[in-house]
Design a protein around this motif. Sequence first.
Motif, PDB file in Angstrom:
ATOM      1  N   GLU A  67       0.751  -1.252   0.141  1.00 32.36           N
ATOM      2  CA  GLU A  67       0.080  -0.013   0.075  1.00 32.36           C
ATOM      3  C   GLU A  67       0.813   1.466  -0.122  1.00 32.36           C
ATOM      4  OE1 GLU A  67      -2.765  -3.132   0.860  1.00 32.36           O
ATOM      5  OE2 GLU A  67      -1.034  -2.806   1.795  1.00 32.36           O
ATOM      6  N   VAL A  68       1.922   1.355   0.949  1.00 35.18           N
ATOM      7  CA  VAL A  68       2.732   2.653   0.941  1.00 35.18           C
ATOM      8  C   VAL A  68       3.423   2.898  -0.454  1.00 35.18           C
ATOM      9  CG1 VAL A  68       4.820   1.506   1.931  1.00 35.18           C
ATOM     10  CG2 VAL A  68       4.198   3.995   2.462  1.00 35.18           C
ATOM     11  N   LEU A  69       3.905   1.711  -1.170  1.00 37.59           N
ATOM     12  CA  LEU A  69       4.557   1.777  -2.463  1.00 37.59           C
ATOM     13  C   LEU A  69       3.745   2.312  -3.432  1.00 37.59           C
ATOM     14  CD1 LEU A  69       6.657  -1.463  -2.287  1.00 37.59           C
ATOM     15  CD2 LEU A  69       7.515   0.761  -1.596  1.00 37.59           C
ATOM     16  N   SER A  70       2.126   2.450  -3.462  1.00 41.25           N
ATOM     17  CA  SER A  70       1.382   2.934  -4.265  1.00 41.25           C
ATOM     18  C   SER A  70       1.644   4.448  -4.143  1.00 41.25           C
ATOM     19  CB  SER A  70       0.017   2.226  -3.912  1.00 41.25           C
ATOM     20  OG  SER A  70       0.109   1.015  -4.025  1.00 41.25           O
ATOM     21  N   ASN A  71       2.054   4.977  -3.419  1.00 43.88           N
ATOM     22  CA  ASN A  71       2.114   6.515  -3.288  1.00 43.88           C
ATOM     23  C   ASN A  71       3.462   6.928  -4.412  1.00 43.88           C
ATOM     24  OD1 ASN A  71       3.321   8.970  -2.341  1.00 43.88           O
ATOM     25  ND2 ASN A  71       2.225   8.892  -0.504  1.00 43.88           N
ATOM     26  N   ASN A  72       2.925   7.631  -5.365  1.00 46.56           N
ATOM     27  CA  ASN A  72       3.645   7.739  -6.261  1.00 46.56           C
ATOM     28  C   ASN A  72       4.976   8.824  -5.842  1.00 46.56           C
ATOM     29  OD1 ASN A  72       2.553   6.602  -8.513  1.00 46.56           O
ATOM     30  ND2 ASN A  72       1.124   7.941  -8.616  1.00 46.56           N
ATOM     31  N   THR A  73       4.931   9.804  -4.968  1.00 49.99           N
ATOM     32  CA  THR A  73       5.966  10.442  -4.523  1.00 49.99           C
ATOM     33  C   THR A  73       6.840   9.681  -3.846  1.00 49.99           C
ATOM     34  OG1 THR A  73       4.256  12.419  -4.081  1.00 49.99           O
ATOM     35  CG2 THR A  73       6.466  12.595  -2.943  1.00 49.99           C
ATOM     36  N   LEU A  74       6.277   8.876  -2.946  1.00 49.22           N
ATOM     37  CA  LEU A  74       7.385   7.933  -2.263  1.00 49.22           C
ATOM     38  C   LEU A  74       8.177   6.968  -3.316  1.00 49.22           C
ATOM     39  CD1 LEU A  74       8.674   6.707   0.136  1.00 49.22           C
ATOM     40  CD2 LEU A  74       6.882   5.331   0.501  1.00 49.22           C
ATOM     41  N   LEU A  75       7.423   6.408  -4.359  1.00 47.84           N
ATOM     42  CA  LEU A  75       8.094   5.670  -5.484  1.00 47.84           C
ATOM     43  C   LEU A  75       9.011   6.375  -6.232  1.00 47.84           C
ATOM     44  CD1 LEU A  75       7.593   2.718  -6.306  1.00 47.84           C
ATOM     45  CD2 LEU A  75       5.921   3.645  -8.020  1.00 47.84           C
ATOM     46  N   GLU A  76       8.823   7.533  -6.564  1.00 53.96           N
ATOM     47  CA  GLU A  76       9.858   8.654  -7.336  1.00 53.96           C
ATOM     48  C   GLU A  76      11.185   8.553  -6.506  1.00 53.96           C
ATOM     49  OE1 GLU A  76       9.905   9.576 -10.193  1.00 53.96           O
ATOM     50  OE2 GLU A  76       7.832   9.028 -10.819  1.00 53.96           O
ATOM     51  N   LYS A  77      11.113   8.866  -5.353  1.00 54.46           N
ATOM     52  CA  LYS A  77      12.221   8.960  -4.373  1.00 54.46           C
ATOM     53  C   LYS A  77      13.151   7.508  -4.309  1.00 54.46           C
ATOM     54  CE  LYS A  77      10.868  13.109  -1.596  1.00 54.46           C
ATOM     55  NZ  LYS A  77      10.885  13.373  -0.197  1.00 54.46           N
ATOM     56  N   LEU A  78      12.212   6.451  -4.162  1.00 48.96           N
ATOM     57  CA  LEU A  78      12.860   5.092  -4.043  1.00 48.96           C
ATOM     58  C   LEU A  78      13.697   4.844  -5.424  1.00 48.96           C
ATOM     59  CD1 LEU A  78      10.011   3.098  -2.196  1.00 48.96           C
ATOM     60  CD2 LEU A  78      12.344   3.744  -1.181  1.00 48.96           C
ATOM     61  N   CYS A  79      12.945   5.133  -6.556  1.00 49.46           N
ATOM     62  CA  CYS A  79      13.884   4.916  -7.820  1.00 49.46           C
ATOM     63  C   CYS A  79      15.113   5.720  -7.859  1.00 49.46           C
ATOM     64  CB  CYS A  79      12.931   5.588  -9.169  1.00 49.46           C
ATOM     65  SG  CYS A  79      11.338   4.675  -9.053  1.00 49.46           S
TER      66      CYS A  79
ATOM     67  N   ILE B 217       4.692  -1.313 -10.141  1.00 46.53           N
ATOM     68  CA  ILE B 217       5.692  -0.884  -9.180  1.00 46.53           C
ATOM     69  C   ILE B 217       7.306  -1.297  -9.362  1.00 46.53           C
ATOM     70  CG2 ILE B 217       6.332  -0.641  -6.601  1.00 46.53           C
ATOM     71  CD1 ILE B 217       3.325  -0.657  -6.083  1.00 46.53           C
ATOM     72  N   LEU B 218       7.369  -2.638  -9.561  1.00 47.60           N
ATOM     73  CA  LEU B 218       8.387  -3.257  -9.781  1.00 47.60           C
ATOM     74  C   LEU B 218       8.989  -2.773 -11.129  1.00 47.60           C
ATOM     75  CD1 LEU B 218       7.542  -6.989  -9.023  1.00 47.60           C
ATOM     76  CD2 LEU B 218       8.882  -5.493  -7.677  1.00 47.60           C
ATOM     77  N   LYS B 219       8.057  -2.593 -12.149  1.00 48.99           N
ATOM     78  CA  LYS B 219       8.685  -2.264 -13.289  1.00 48.99           C
ATOM     79  C   LYS B 219       9.176  -0.631 -13.306  1.00 48.99           C
ATOM     80  CE  LYS B 219       6.209  -5.101 -16.494  1.00 48.99           C
ATOM     81  NZ  LYS B 219       5.067  -5.389 -17.288  1.00 48.99           N
ATOM     82  N   LYS B 220       8.450   0.085 -12.376  1.00 43.78           N
ATOM     83  CA  LYS B 220       8.842   1.509 -12.341  1.00 43.78           C
ATOM     84  C   LYS B 220      10.192   1.762 -11.438  1.00 43.78           C
ATOM     85  CE  LYS B 220       7.735   5.984 -11.802  1.00 43.78           C
ATOM     86  NZ  LYS B 220       7.709   7.000 -12.796  1.00 43.78           N
ATOM     87  N   LEU B 221      10.361   0.769 -10.425  1.00 45.83           N
ATOM     88  CA  LEU B 221      11.697   0.732  -9.704  1.00 45.83           C
ATOM     89  C   LEU B 221      12.908   0.313 -10.567  1.00 45.83           C
ATOM     90  CD1 LEU B 221      10.384  -0.651  -6.265  1.00 45.83           C
ATOM     91  CD2 LEU B 221      11.070   1.860  -6.613  1.00 45.83           C
TER      92      LEU B 221
END
Length: 527
Positions: free
Chosen positions: A138-150, A182-186
């Motif tokens: 659920e927390v990984l669905s947050n696009n802002t957080l996901l961008e920073k993790l990338c 999410i996996l493809k985005k990362l």
Amino acid sequence: MEENEFETVNYDNPDPVLEIAQKNFGISYLYPWQRLVIENILDAERKFGTEEDSPSKQIVLLPTGAGKSLCFQIPALILDGPTLIIYPLLALMSDQERRMKQGGLDCVVFKGGQTEEERENNFERIKNGAKIIIANPEVLSNNTLLEKLCSLKIKHIAIDEAHCVSEWGDSFRPAYLELNRILKKLKVDVITAFTATASSEVLSRISQVLFDGHAHLVKSESDRPNIHYYVYKTESKKQAAILLAGTEQRPLIIFCSSRKRTEDLARDLNMVYGKETAKFYHAGLEKEEKTKIEQWFFDQKNAVLCATCAYGMGVDKKDIRTVIHLDVPDSAEAYIQEAGRGGRDKELSKAILLWNTEDALKTCVYPKNSRKAVLRNFALTSNCRRQILLDAMRDDETVCSGCDLCLKRKKMIPDKRRITPAEKGDYNLVYRQVKRFNKFYTRETLETKSIFLLNKAFRPYTNANIWTSQDFNQIYTALIKERKIRELTWPWKNHIAVTRKKSIMKKRFLLLFHSFLRSFHRKSLQA
């Protein structure tokens, strides 16, 4: 022969994998399956981007207690970038965070409800060398957080309890179906999905959702020989659970299907066995309450925890001796997963399923060989309970190391043990009274007598009278549904009779015989 013909081996160079296992986890030996998975992760990361390009997308199926966590924690300390670990439950995330800190591992946790300051602090710790990132879907669905993790150049993603993709993704956890995106985005090329319980259908679903159907499978036997399986048939499950909590070895978990049942059962256990004997755990508790109860149960040696499925998945309390299921889980995978909470220290543990008439009626609609019928077959089989579960997991046939049926056949436990209501069916006490007094005994009198006898049978174990009219009604209703007894109408209203099969057969035979005589007499007169 020349000396240079021999390959020189440097025995002074230690095994880096085993060295880390010893230094950080105090483990001096790794199982072959652990070695294989760890080497797959490290080898895939080393080769990616070279001519031997082989990014790793693997599903790892290992039994509970086999040390799956080491398979991603050890590589995390070797890889030159952070590792992201995805867990399904907050309880599991908290447990893993606690264990990692005890082992001296620096990890950060991303979850719902965090402030911007908390998250920025996490990113700062990652830049300063924190090797492990813990999160949920659920927390990984947050696009802002996901961008920073990338931007962190994550080297490996581990998805723990991956069977949740199949069991929860299509129902109440849609975030699991988003993991592929999410996996493809990362853009992480080494991804490993771990699970302890998955049939071939579930494995296929995991592969399709996470890896578009392309994944390497690493699988060992799913059997846990140190877990012995029992089924106790009882019409009053709560009373049976209270009895077993006093007679079976602790620490002990009782899994229930609802929050209310966990609370009611914990309250009754404390009334019978004393305050602080039991606590309840479910998803409706506040974070602080959950943490407090987790720590309480982890430290206790004589405790009983009444819990829903919100507790247990992957939580590593090694010395749980008994796991009781008050309600039948939805699938064989769920049952194996929850029963596998016991005996993680490799010592003997019991898994006890309570089964009643309602369970039989609910599951009788499922086709015989369907996945949903597995636990019905498990409860009603006369062969081997362990093999039923192994067949459901598509495992090979094995010699049973312990289930109540096989132990009886081997005479390792008596076939006719001391009769207790929980084990032999508590309705037998009611049934005996019905047979004794037949239709001239009213239901009210039967209720009073049966409750007295049931409390008398339980009192040596519980030191309390725990049977009530409500419990009697459960047994009475089951006897009616099973057609073992029947209520009479006028002039014997409110009276009860036993359904006697022999008498019914005799009556049918006499009717047929008289019909035959009448027919024969008519033909004689016509002649």
